[in-house]
Design an enzyme around this catalytic site. Structure first.
Site, PDB file in Angstrom:
ATOM      1  N   ARG A  51       1.488  -1.697   0.160  1.00 28.60           N
ATOM      2  CA  ARG A  51       0.136   0.163  -0.117  1.00 28.60           C
ATOM      3  C   ARG A  51       0.613   1.181   0.125  1.00 28.60           C
ATOM      4  O   ARG A  51      -0.043   2.993  -0.088  1.00 28.60           O
ATOM      5  CB  ARG A  51      -0.957   0.249   1.288  1.00 28.60           C
ATOM      6  CG  ARG A  51      -1.894  -0.952   1.415  1.00 28.60           C
ATOM      7  CD  ARG A  51      -2.545  -1.478   0.894  1.00 28.60           C
ATOM      8  NE  ARG A  51      -3.771  -2.298   0.363  1.00 28.60           N
ATOM      9  CZ  ARG A  51      -4.740  -2.765  -0.660  1.00 28.60           C
ATOM     10  NH1 ARG A  51      -3.815  -2.709  -1.955  1.00 28.60           N
ATOM     11  NH2 ARG A  51      -5.163  -3.780  -0.417  1.00 28.60           N
TER      12      ARG A  51
ATOM     13  N   ASP B 151      -1.268 -13.004  -1.452  1.00 29.04           N
ATOM     14  CA  ASP B 151      -2.563 -11.681  -1.602  1.00 29.04           C
ATOM     15  C   ASP B 151      -2.521 -11.056  -0.779  1.00 29.04           C
ATOM     16  O   ASP B 151      -4.003 -10.608  -0.371  1.00 29.04           O
ATOM     17  CB  ASP B 151      -3.610 -12.474  -2.820  1.00 29.04           C
ATOM     18  CG  ASP B 151      -3.939 -11.111  -3.737  1.00 29.04           C
ATOM     19  OD1 ASP B 151      -3.730 -10.034  -3.451  1.00 29.04           O
ATOM     20  OD2 ASP B 151      -5.452 -11.444  -4.336  1.00 29.04           O
TER      21      ASP B 151
HETATM   22  O1  DOR Z   1      -9.417  -9.293  -3.209  1.00 28.84           O
HETATM   23  C1  DOR Z   1      -8.230  -8.977  -3.510  1.00 28.84           C
HETATM   24  N1  DOR Z   1      -7.463  -6.937  -3.226  1.00 28.84           N
HETATM   25  N2  DOR Z   1      -7.729  -9.080  -4.820  1.00 28.84           N
HETATM   26  C2  DOR Z   1      -6.698  -8.054  -5.785  1.00 28.84           C
HETATM   27  O2  DOR Z   1      -6.537  -8.591  -6.757  1.00 28.84           O
HETATM   28  C3  DOR Z   1      -6.167  -6.468  -5.483  1.00 28.84           C
HETATM   29  C4  DOR Z   1      -6.288  -6.947  -3.480  1.00 28.84           C
HETATM   30  C5  DOR Z   1      -5.474  -5.498  -3.585  1.00 28.84           C
HETATM   31  O3  DOR Z   1      -5.169  -5.029  -3.555  1.00 28.84           O
HETATM   32  O4  DOR Z   1      -6.708  -5.120  -1.971  1.00 28.84           O
END
Ligand code: DOR
Length: 431
Positions: A67, A308
């Site tokens: 982020r 992820d």
């Molecule tokens: O759930 C998700 N969050 N999938 C994504 O592809 C992006 C990610 C995010 O950046 O929050």
């Protein structure tokens, strides 16, 4: 020069060398010097008592959202990499869907330098595949790689344009890096917020069909065949995607893929009650999809596990389901959830899991870590594989607490994480 580190009394599980035995580990100058039952301890060595613990190569996560810049209220490079070492991860790859996206060499250099300064997990930047992640113009990939990018991706969004994807798969070969694809056909997702099916209908929410993912996987596998480029498919969730990945493996294509801990055990049922903590993209699917991705991982059709890790602020997740952001905070629960999904029920051995979370990522991405062989960087994790603990998001090192696992009992606790021979994390109460 630091003192040698001698880790004794533990069980060493290192699938890269087929080791599963009681053994000591000796680290000298930040590298593995020896592993064995009868290695001697240098007089000046610092000793780490690993009695009752298991010792493995540090976990590697090739899919993390940190982020920074632009989303520091959710996470930053410091909090994210500290969450990573608390979760046993000694290397994390940072996705470029920040604000602005990491699409130029200065930004790549910034993420790399900021990661180093924290002295937690190793932070490796992924550069954007297209300028602004707009899916139109390719980034200056050579410059990004020169600045330290280890891959390119438009994750968060797919590379929708087939021609662009083809060029990416061609061009990245010059630099020997993979293209990480968020496989989703936006024309099929079409504003969907959860898995398409009965639960979505009952809740009156717009669904995302499996085909939105599988169609893109099929296209990209064909483009990898056409170009010879390394395609890495992110967060596989649909059983039909597995069929295309198997086809690619059978043909020996340069295709690899990952599955998240949540897609290995959780289903769309968790969304009931409009639970935004379970809103993630790709969405949680059906039990038959969970079984398919799990079997594919066990078989090696899916190569690795990646979290992820997608931190989001409390207020954002408190919105109406349609308006809440997609994402699950994953770094600190990944190991425990994978133990529960795979090892506890007997689908995989502990050694198999370490392969999918450490040796495997190193192997497919060409990293020198993910192994305790002599000369490798001493990235090591010590853990209690059978210890139960309850997920308490208030105790996360991550700045965000968005998880559907709050209050859930998991198996397998991370105790100590070592990066380059330096002890960088010790679980609270064990210092
Ligand atoms: O759930 C998700 N969050 N999938 C994504 O592809 C992006 C990610 C995010 O950046 O929050």
């Amino acid at each position: 020069m630091s003192r040698p580190l001698y880790i004794e009394g533990g069980r060493v599980v290192d699938p890269s060398q087929d080791i599963d035995d009681l053994a000591a580990v000796l680290v000298v100058d930040g590298r593995i010097e020896a592993v064995g039952a009868d290695i001697s301890k240098p007089d000046d060595a610092e000793t780490l008592d690993a009695t009752g613990l298991t010792i493995s190569p540090g976990l590697i996560d090739v899919h993390v959202h940190l982020r920074e810049p632009g989303g520091e209220h959710k996470e930053d490079i410091a909090t994210g990499s500290k969450a990573a070492i608390a979760g046993g991860f000694t290397t994390i790859w940072a996705m470029p869907n920040t604000d602005p996206p990491i699409d130029d060499p200065a930004a790549v250099g910034y993420v790399r330098a900021a990661g180093r300064a924290v002295r937690a997990s190793r932070v490796m930047p992924i550069g954007a595949a297209s300028i602004g992640q707009q899916g139109e113009k390719m980034t200056e990939i050579g410059e990004l790689v020169h600045a330290g990018a280890v891959a390119v991706s438009d994750d968060g969004h797919p590379v929708r344009n087939s021609g662009l994807m083809r060029r990416l798969l061609e061009y990245t070969q010059t630099f020997d890096i993979p293209v990480l694809q968020h496989a989703e056909d936006p024309g099929l997702t079409h504003g969907g917020v959860m898995n398409e099916g009965r639960v979505a209908t009952e809740l009156g929410l717009r669904g995302i069909p499996n085909a939105a993912e599988a169609a893109m996987v099929a296209r990209d596998v064909l483009l990898s065949e056409l170009t010879g480029g390394h395609l890495h498919v992110c967060h596989v969730s649909a059983r039909q995607s597995v069929d295309h990945l198997r086809w690619a493996k059978d043909r020996g294509l340069a295709v690899t893929s990952e599955v998240t801990p949540h897609h290995l055990i959780l289903t769309e049922e968790l969304v009931r009650g409009y639970n935004t903590q379970a809103k993630v993209n790709p969405p949680l699917r059906l039990e038959e999809d969970v079984v398919a991705v799990r079997e594919a991982l066990v078989e090696g059709v899916i190569d690795v596990i990646a979290t992820d890790h997608a931190p989001h602020h409390y207020d954002e997740k408190e919105r109406e389901f349609d308006d809440a952001p997609f994402g699950i905070n994953g770094l600190e629960t990944a190991f425990g959830l994978c133990m529960q999904a795979l090892v506890d029920p007997g689908y995989m051995t502990l050694s198999g899991l370490i392969d999918r979370m450490s040796c495997g990522p190193a192997r497919i991405m060409g990293l020198p870590t993910g192994s305790l062989r002599r000369g490798a960087p001493a990235d090591i994790v010590l853990y209690a594989p059978e210890e139960k603990w309850i997920v308490d998001p208030a105790r996360f090192h991550s700045r965000s607490r968005n998880t559907p696992l709050a209050g859930r009992e998991l198996t397998g606790r991370i105790q100590t994480t070592i990066v380059g021979g330096e002890i960088r994390f010790v679980a609270e109460g064990d210092a």
